[in-house]
Scaffold this motif. Structure first.
Motif, PDB file in Angstrom:
ATOM      1  N   GLY A  24       0.787  -1.106  -0.026  1.00 53.92           N
ATOM      2  CA  GLY A  24       0.019   0.263   0.064  1.00 53.92           C
ATOM      3  C   GLY A  24       0.961   1.354   0.105  1.00 53.92           C
ATOM      4  O   GLY A  24       0.371   2.374  -0.413  1.00 53.92           O
ATOM      5  N   ALA A  25       2.188   1.210   0.190  1.00 51.97           N
ATOM      6  CA  ALA A  25       2.872   2.331   0.260  1.00 51.97           C
ATOM      7  C   ALA A  25       4.189   1.973   0.239  1.00 51.97           C
ATOM      8  O   ALA A  25       4.889   1.084   0.470  1.00 51.97           O
ATOM      9  N   ALA A  26       4.960   2.965  -0.360  1.00 49.52           N
ATOM     10  CA  ALA A  26       6.579   2.956  -0.353  1.00 49.52           C
ATOM     11  C   ALA A  26       7.178   3.220   0.760  1.00 49.52           C
ATOM     12  O   ALA A  26       6.838   4.333   1.245  1.00 49.52           O
ATOM     13  N   LEU A  27       8.050   2.794   1.580  1.00 45.48           N
ATOM     14  CA  LEU A  27       8.355   3.147   2.832  1.00 45.48           C
ATOM     15  C   LEU A  27       9.856   2.583   3.102  1.00 45.48           C
ATOM     16  O   LEU A  27      10.309   1.760   2.646  1.00 45.48           O
ATOM     17  N   SER A  28      10.705   3.657   3.933  1.00 46.59           N
ATOM     18  CA  SER A  28      11.978   3.117   4.358  1.00 46.59           C
ATOM     19  C   SER A  28      11.894   2.232   5.223  1.00 46.59           C
ATOM     20  O   SER A  28      11.011   1.973   6.020  1.00 46.59           O
ATOM     21  N   ALA A  29      13.043   1.695   5.602  1.00 44.43           N
ATOM     22  CA  ALA A  29      13.080   0.695   6.835  1.00 44.43           C
ATOM     23  C   ALA A  29      12.501   1.121   8.187  1.00 44.43           C
ATOM     24  O   ALA A  29      11.946   0.520   9.165  1.00 44.43           O
ATOM     25  N   ALA A  30      12.975   2.711   8.365  1.00 42.16           N
ATOM     26  CA  ALA A  30      12.692   3.282   9.547  1.00 42.16           C
ATOM     27  C   ALA A  30      11.398   3.502   9.738  1.00 42.16           C
ATOM     28  O   ALA A  30      10.574   3.176  10.563  1.00 42.16           O
ATOM     29  N   GLU A  31      10.480   3.839   8.506  1.00 41.60           N
ATOM     30  CA  GLU A  31       9.080   4.024   8.594  1.00 41.60           C
ATOM     31  C   GLU A  31       8.292   2.660   8.734  1.00 41.60           C
ATOM     32  O   GLU A  31       7.336   2.545   9.668  1.00 41.60           O
ATOM     33  N   ALA A  32       8.927   1.887   8.223  1.00 46.44           N
ATOM     34  CA  ALA A  32       8.447   0.334   8.323  1.00 46.44           C
ATOM     35  C   ALA A  32       8.491  -0.078   9.755  1.00 46.44           C
ATOM     36  O   ALA A  32       7.615  -0.790  10.045  1.00 46.44           O
ATOM     37  N   GLY A  33       9.475   0.030  10.174  1.00 47.34           N
ATOM     38  CA  GLY A  33      10.048  -0.394  11.538  1.00 47.34           C
ATOM     39  C   GLY A  33       9.057   0.122  12.641  1.00 47.34           C
ATOM     40  O   GLY A  33       8.446  -0.501  13.438  1.00 47.34           O
ATOM     41  N   ARG A  34       8.838   1.566  12.652  1.00 54.45           N
ATOM     42  CA  ARG A  34       7.772   1.974  13.262  1.00 54.45           C
ATOM     43  C   ARG A  34       6.386   1.684  12.994  1.00 54.45           C
ATOM     44  O   ARG A  34       5.760   1.376  14.138  1.00 54.45           O
ATOM     45  N   GLU A  35       6.089   1.363  11.974  1.00 56.66           N
ATOM     46  CA  GLU A  35       4.604   0.966  11.564  1.00 56.66           C
ATOM     47  C   GLU A  35       4.380  -0.447  12.375  1.00 56.66           C
ATOM     48  O   GLU A  35       3.375  -0.791  12.799  1.00 56.66           O
ATOM     49  N   ARG A 151      -3.632   0.860   0.399  1.00 60.47           N
ATOM     50  CA  ARG A 151      -3.354   2.398   0.566  1.00 60.47           C
ATOM     51  C   ARG A 151      -2.439   2.510   1.786  1.00 60.47           C
ATOM     52  O   ARG A 151      -2.260   1.494   2.418  1.00 60.47           O
ATOM     53  N   PRO A 152      -1.628   3.470   1.901  1.00 56.74           N
ATOM     54  CA  PRO A 152      -0.529   3.580   3.251  1.00 56.74           C
ATOM     55  C   PRO A 152      -1.638   3.235   4.410  1.00 56.74           C
ATOM     56  O   PRO A 152      -2.589   3.682   4.491  1.00 56.74           O
ATOM     57  N   PRO A 153      -0.978   2.709   5.546  1.00 57.98           N
ATOM     58  CA  PRO A 153      -1.528   2.502   6.802  1.00 57.98           C
ATOM     59  C   PRO A 153      -2.137   3.786   7.232  1.00 57.98           C
ATOM     60  O   PRO A 153      -1.510   4.891   7.222  1.00 57.98           O
ATOM     61  N   ARG A 154      -3.333   3.613   7.678  1.00 59.94           N
ATOM     62  CA  ARG A 154      -3.931   4.752   8.381  1.00 59.94           C
ATOM     63  C   ARG A 154      -4.368   6.020   7.577  1.00 59.94           C
ATOM     64  O   ARG A 154      -4.613   7.139   7.902  1.00 59.94           O
ATOM     65  N   THR A 155      -4.787   5.580   6.292  1.00 58.62           N
ATOM     66  CA  THR A 155      -5.069   6.525   5.316  1.00 58.62           C
ATOM     67  C   THR A 155      -6.673   6.755   5.774  1.00 58.62           C
ATOM     68  O   THR A 155      -7.304   5.745   5.910  1.00 58.62           O
ATOM     69  N   PRO A 156      -7.274   8.089   5.916  1.00 58.28           N
ATOM     70  CA  PRO A 156      -8.536   8.241   6.345  1.00 58.28           C
ATOM     71  C   PRO A 156      -9.522   7.593   5.344  1.00 58.28           C
ATOM     72  O   PRO A 156      -9.043   7.301   4.034  1.00 58.28           O
ATOM     73  N   GLY A 157     -10.535   6.991   5.838  1.00 60.18           N
ATOM     74  CA  GLY A 157     -11.413   6.117   4.918  1.00 60.18           C
ATOM     75  C   GLY A 157     -11.207   4.882   4.503  1.00 60.18           C
ATOM     76  O   GLY A 157     -11.917   4.192   4.041  1.00 60.18           O
ATOM     77  N   THR A 158      -9.902   4.522   5.313  1.00 66.40           N
ATOM     78  CA  THR A 158      -9.398   2.915   5.068  1.00 66.40           C
ATOM     79  C   THR A 158      -9.663   2.119   6.130  1.00 66.40           C
ATOM     80  O   THR A 158      -9.762   2.830   7.394  1.00 66.40           O
ATOM     81  N   ARG A 159      -9.425   0.828   6.384  1.00 67.30           N
ATOM     82  CA  ARG A 159      -9.487   0.136   7.502  1.00 67.30           C
ATOM     83  C   ARG A 159      -8.652  -1.132   7.193  1.00 67.30           C
ATOM     84  O   ARG A 159      -8.554  -1.629   6.263  1.00 67.30           O
ATOM     85  N   PRO A 160      -7.919  -1.629   7.913  1.00 71.11           N
ATOM     86  CA  PRO A 160      -7.049  -2.592   7.888  1.00 71.11           C
ATOM     87  C   PRO A 160      -7.954  -4.076   7.819  1.00 71.11           C
ATOM     88  O   PRO A 160      -8.962  -4.232   8.578  1.00 71.11           O
ATOM     89  N   VAL A 161      -7.508  -4.821   6.909  1.00 69.54           N
ATOM     90  CA  VAL A 161      -8.135  -6.186   6.543  1.00 69.54           C
ATOM     91  C   VAL A 161      -7.190  -7.275   6.307  1.00 69.54           C
ATOM     92  O   VAL A 161      -5.860  -7.031   6.274  1.00 69.54           O
ATOM     93  N   SER A 162      -7.700  -8.499   6.297  1.00 69.61           N
ATOM     94  CA  SER A 162      -6.590  -9.535   6.243  1.00 69.61           C
ATOM     95  C   SER A 162      -7.197 -10.456   5.209  1.00 69.61           C
ATOM     96  O   SER A 162      -8.391 -10.723   5.086  1.00 69.61           O
ATOM     97  N   MET A 163      -6.428 -10.979   4.437  1.00 73.17           N
ATOM     98  CA  MET A 163      -6.807 -12.205   3.473  1.00 73.17           C
ATOM     99  C   MET A 163      -5.681 -12.957   3.336  1.00 73.17           C
ATOM    100  O   MET A 163      -4.639 -12.853   2.946  1.00 73.17           O
ATOM    101  N   THR A 164      -5.985 -14.371   3.492  1.00 71.66           N
ATOM    102  CA  THR A 164      -5.094 -15.358   3.501  1.00 71.66           C
ATOM    103  C   THR A 164      -5.712 -16.399   2.389  1.00 71.66           C
ATOM    104  O   THR A 164      -6.994 -16.931   2.769  1.00 71.66           O
ATOM    105  N   ALA A 165      -5.169 -16.793   1.445  1.00 69.21           N
ATOM    106  CA  ALA A 165      -5.394 -18.070   0.703  1.00 69.21           C
ATOM    107  C   ALA A 165      -4.652 -18.884   0.209  1.00 69.21           C
ATOM    108  O   ALA A 165      -3.448 -18.360  -0.250  1.00 69.21           O
TER     109      ALA A 165
END
Length: 185
Positions: A24-35, A151-165
Motif C-alpha cells: 500500500g505504500a513505499a516506505l523506508s526501513a525506519a518508517e516500516a519499523g515504526r509501523e 493504501r498507506p497505513p492509517r489513510t483516512p477512509g480505510t481500514r485494515p483487513v486480512s486475506m489469506t488464500a
C-alpha cells in the motif's frame, strides 16, 4: 528469481508483514519499523532479504539527516492474475517454513479480528476441473484487486483487513481395497 528463493525469503512472519505493508505504500526501513513496532535494523535486514529475492524494489531514495534512505515497494501481487501463466520452478524445499510463517501470521491477524463482512472456508473436495479453474481465477482476481486497492497505513477512509488464500490441486489418493466377501463393508 526462483520460486525456492521466494519461499525462503517469505518464510518469516515479519517478512510477510513487510510485504503486506509495502503493497500500500513505499516506505523506508525506519518508517516500516515504526509501523510494525520493530527496530530499524531489523526492518532493514528483512527488507534486504526481500529485495534480494526480487519481492520488493527500491522506488525512491530520499536524503535524510545527511544520509540516504531507500523506500521500498512490493508490487507483484497487484498484477492482473493470469491462470495460464506457468508457475516458477516447483520445489517442496522451503515450502514447510513458508506455511509455518503463514500460520503464525494468520494467528496474529485472527487475534485482531473485529466485526464486519468476512468469510472463512476450509475444504478438500473433488470438483470438475472447469469449476476448479473458475474458482482459482476468481480468487486470483480478488487478490489482485485487493492488492491494487491497498493504501498507506492509517489513510483516512480505510481500514485494515486480512486475506489469506491457499488454493492448490492435491494428489489423488490410492484406490481403496475392495471389501472382502462376507467381511465388514
Amino acid at each position: 528469481m526462483s520460486r525456492l528463493n521466494e519461499l525462503r525469503a517469505t518464510a518469516h512472519p515479519l517478512r510477510l508483514r513487510l510485504l503486506s505493508l509495502l503493497t500500500g505504500a513505499a516506505l523506508s526501513a525506519a518508517e516500516a519499523g515504526r509501523e510494525l513496532d520493530v527496530s530499524q535494523a531489523s526492518a532493514s535486514y528483512h527488507l534486504r532479504v526481500l529485495e534480494r529475492a526480487g519481492l520488493v524494489r527500491v522506488v525512491e531514495v530520499v536524503r535524510l539527516r545527511g544520509g540516504d534512505a531507500k523506500r521500498y515497494r512490493h508490487e507483484s501481487s497487484s498484477r492482473r492474475y493470469d491462470p495460464d501463466a506457468r508457475p516458477g520452478e516447483r520445489s517442496r524445499e522451503g515450502e514447510a517454513e513458508y506455511v509455518e510463517a503463514i500460520v503464525d501470521e494468520l494467528r496474529r491477524r485472527t487475534a485482531l479480528r473485529v466485526d464486519g463482512p468476512s468469510i472463512s472456508t476450509d475444504a478438500e473436495l473433488w470438483v470438475d476441473p472447469a469449476v476448479w479453474r473458475r474458482v482459482v481465477q476468481h480468487i486470483g482476481e480478488a487478490s489482485a484487486l485487493l492488492h491494487a486497492a491497498a493504501r498507506p497505513p492509517r489513510t483516512p477512509g480505510t481500514r485494515p483487513v486480512s486475506m489469506t488464500a491457499a488454493l492448490f490441486p492435491v494428489r489423488t489418493p490410492p484406490p481403496r481395497p475392495a471389501p472382502r466377501p462376507g467381511g465388514p463393508a
